[in-house]
Design a protein around this motif. Structure first.
Motif, PDB file in Angstrom:
ATOM      1  N   SER A 420      77.872  95.082   7.431  1.00 30.12           N
ATOM      2  CA  SER A 420      76.430  95.140   6.850  1.00 30.12           C
ATOM      3  C   SER A 420      76.058  96.683   7.190  1.00 30.12           C
ATOM      4  O   SER A 420      75.130  97.135   6.282  1.00 30.12           O
ATOM      5  CB  SER A 420      75.550  94.279   7.407  1.00 30.12           C
ATOM      6  OG  SER A 420      75.485  94.243   8.802  1.00 30.12           O
ATOM      7  N   GLY A 421      76.548  97.180   8.193  1.00 27.39           N
ATOM      8  CA  GLY A 421      76.129  98.661   8.456  1.00 27.39           C
ATOM      9  C   GLY A 421      76.743  99.751   7.543  1.00 27.39           C
ATOM     10  O   GLY A 421      76.348 100.809   7.339  1.00 27.39           O
ATOM     11  N   CYS A 422      78.098  99.342   7.016  1.00 32.42           N
ATOM     12  CA  CYS A 422      78.768 100.164   6.147  1.00 32.42           C
ATOM     13  C   CYS A 422      78.169 100.136   4.612  1.00 32.42           C
ATOM     14  O   CYS A 422      78.150 101.091   4.178  1.00 32.42           O
ATOM     15  CB  CYS A 422      80.206  99.710   5.939  1.00 32.42           C
ATOM     16  SG  CYS A 422      81.003  99.945   7.656  1.00 32.42           S
ATOM     17  N   ILE A 423      77.676  99.049   4.246  1.00 32.53           N
ATOM     18  CA  ILE A 423      77.125  99.020   2.816  1.00 32.53           C
ATOM     19  C   ILE A 423      75.944  99.944   2.469  1.00 32.53           C
ATOM     20  O   ILE A 423      76.229 100.645   1.594  1.00 32.53           O
ATOM     21  CB  ILE A 423      76.721  97.526   2.683  1.00 32.53           C
ATOM     22  CG1 ILE A 423      78.011  96.505   2.595  1.00 32.53           C
ATOM     23  CG2 ILE A 423      76.085  97.321   1.293  1.00 32.53           C
ATOM     24  CD1 ILE A 423      77.750  94.915   2.080  1.00 32.53           C
ATOM     25  N   PRO A 424      75.085 100.008   3.536  1.00 26.56           N
ATOM     26  CA  PRO A 424      73.996 101.103   3.236  1.00 26.56           C
ATOM     27  C   PRO A 424      74.487 102.305   2.968  1.00 26.56           C
ATOM     28  O   PRO A 424      73.973 103.336   2.341  1.00 26.56           O
ATOM     29  CB  PRO A 424      73.023 100.793   4.344  1.00 26.56           C
ATOM     30  CG  PRO A 424      73.330  99.513   4.826  1.00 26.56           C
ATOM     31  CD  PRO A 424      74.732  99.169   4.601  1.00 26.56           C
TER      32      PRO A 424
END
Length: 588
Positions: A420-424
């Protein structure tokens, strides 16, 4: 016997020819009106019986244009100054009045020394270059355009005309090539238009110019193609399909010919002489013009001599704006629909491009702040889980598949998505990369200064090195140094909440150094943007850190773990779990 008679005539009876008139260059600012002005500058062609036998043998039906005087005619409008030559009936020089070259003088895009036009016809085995013949000049004004026509009367109802239309503003020049009565005299179905251009160096950074110069073309089937821009060796392409337009492209300027119908085929090439800094590249263009079009008054074309400006080129002809490469999708979409409109709005309000870049950074960072917050929050959750993740690694260190399975089970229990931290960050990457294409191509930045940078479209050298460092250059760019230092600071700050360990952690510090080498010779505007973006990012992280309570996150994760049995798995977690099970099954 005919040869003996001609020899005797020219030896004993030839008339005294008048002394040739001095070549006159006529330079004037033409203000078109509805009235019509006609000028004629050429002695009428001699009758066929008096033509030199050698010229008749060499030029055939075109021998009437083999002799004459070269006179120049210059026409100006608000943006360009174009000089025509009666020898060849061709464009001789093009000066862009509103742009300066590296020497401070107006940009000379076309010169007699650097440019050559050839229009080659075949007549009964003879190869004739129509741009080496002499024509009679006629000037008329029609509405808001000035019409320059060069006519060659070949006798017996046969003639050749080059007709140019210059509007009172803009960079387009209409061009018509007309043949009359030559259907049986031109024995090949195609006329060759050849254009050789030694691209004059206009920028102080010749290397960057060479990396952005080439020959482009667009086919009638809708395909945009180009020779390699970055190539420093000979490049060539033979085009077998019909062509709508061809462009000799420099970094900021274009010289192009566009057909109203099409060219039937063509051949293009580029080459570089690294030892000649006064020439960016050597370009050659050969296009086939249907002789039937020229004989039927359908030889309708136009030239474009002007800036490679998206706002202007988008109005020239279909897909002509593709000469300005703004990256591949999705970077292209970001540049076309976000950055260019935003830049235009700010440019209409401010005249300081450094401030415009700062405001663009602030606006983009503000829009992306929710994604930045989510990314930082995800890293904080991973930091809170780090002790338990380390325990799993230690317990199943020899069985990587088992360790991964246990980690995924933990993520599912506490309700954390590991990516979830990579998607932004993934959503932000197209914007970051789009700048890499936007700033080096922005003609608005050309010659604009800010702080110590004298030209935002070139590198901001603060020190010239006595030697050249491989992959770095012979200068030091201060904005690049500031960008590198700020990137290292941000990396250090992110490492405080990151679970990354081992070589990957060290690699995060290595990347800014790599970009320091890559961007050292890129435009100052680009490195300045990245530097300001880093400062804003650092401030965002400091602000977000004040609102992210790791103890509170720990309590939420523990609560999620207690209720893990009643919570439905996400589709992503289910797919990962299924993949892990399949991997373990295959291993067994």
């Amino acid at each position: 016997l005919i040869s003996v008679m001609l020899f005797a005539y020219w030896m004993f009876f030839k008339p005294d020819l008048p002394a040739p008139e001095e070549t006159v260059t006529n330079t004037e600012l033409v203000t078109p009106s509805d009235s019509t002005i006609v000028e004629a500058q050429e002695t009428p062609a001699l009758p066929d019986s008096l033509l030199d036998a050698e010229l008749v043998n060499k030029f055939g039906v075109f021998a009437a244009g083999a002799k004459g005087e070269s006179t120049k005619k210059t026409v100006e409008n608000e943006t360009v100054k174009i000089t025509f030559d009666s020898k060849g009936g061709k464009v001789s020089e093009v000066v862009l009045k509103t742009f300066d070259s590296k020497d401070g003088n107006p940009v000379r895009l076309i010169t007699p020394e650097s440019n050559e036009f050839k229009t080659i016809v075949t007549s009964f085995g003879k190869t004739i270059d129509l741009n080496q013949l002499y024509y009679r000049l006629g000037t008329t004004a029609s509405g808001d355009s000035t019409i320059i026509s060069y006519s060659l009367d070949l006798g017996k109802g046969k003639s050749v005309k080059h007709i140019y239309s210059i509007p009172n503003t803009g960079y387009e020049v209409g061009y018509k090539l007309q043949f009359k009565g030559l259907e049986s005299s031109i024995t090949k179905e195609e006329v060759l238009f050849q254009w050789n251009d030694h691209m004059i160096t206009q920028e102080s950074d010749v290397n960057m110019s060479r990396q952005n110069s080439t020959v482009n073309y667009y086919t009638t089937s809708g395909e945009f193609e180009e020779l390699s821009e970055r190539s420093t060796s000979y490049e060539e392409e033979v085009i077998s399909e019909s062509i709508k337009w061809t462009t000799i492209k420099q970094r900021f300027f274009l010289s192009a010919i566009i057909a109203k119908k099409s060219f039937t085929k063509g051949k293009i090439s580029t080459n570089v002489d690294p030892n000649n800094p006064e020439v960016v590249k050597y370009a050659e263009v050969t296009l086939s013009l249907p002789a039937s079009d020229l004989n039927s008054n359908q030889g309708d074309y136009k030239f474009y001599f002007g800036p490679n400006d998206y706002h202007i080129t988008s109005e020239v002809t279909e897909e002509f704006s593709k000469n300005l490469f703004l990256g591949w999708p999705p970077m292209l979409w970001v540049n076309k629909y976000v950055l260019i409109p935003l830049f235009d709005v700010l440019n209409n309000v401010l005249n300081n491009y450094g401030l415009i870049i700062i405001i663009i950074v602030l606006i983009i960072k503000l829009v992306l702040s929710p994604l930045s917050y989510k990314s930082y929050l995800s890293m904080a959750k991973m930091k809170v889980l780090k002790p338990e993740l380390d325990e799993i690694k230690e317990k199943h260190g020899g069985d990587m598949a088992k360790a991964q399975s246990e980690q995924m089970k933990l993520y599912q229990q506490v309700g954390v998505n590991p990516i979830s931290g990579c998607i932004p960050m993934l959503f932000q990457m197209p914007i970051l990369l789009s700048m890499f294409y936007f700033f080096p191509q922005s003609i608005e930045l050309r010659g604009e200064s800010f702080l110590w940078a004298t030209d935002l479209s070139s590198y901001d050298s603060i020190l010239t090195l006595p030697f050249e460092i491989p992959f770095y250059g012979d200068h030091v760019s201060l904005f690049v140094l500031l960008m590198t230092i700020s990137t290292i600071m941000i990396t250090y700050s992110q490492q405080q909440v990151s679970t990354v360990q081992g070589p990957m952690k060290s690699f995060s510090y290595f990347m800014p150094v790599i970009f320091m080498f890559v961007l050292n010779s890129y435009p100052a505007a680009l490195s300045f943007y990245y530097f300001i973006a880093n400062l804003v990012t650092f401030g965002q992280q400091a602000l977000i850190r004040r609102f992210v309570d790791e103890d509170k996150i720990r309590k939420i994760l523990d609560e999620n773990k207690k209720n893990a049995g009643s919570r439905k798995k996400s589709k992503f977690q289910q797919r990962l779990e299924d993949a892990m099970k399949a991997q373990n099954k295959n291993k067994k």
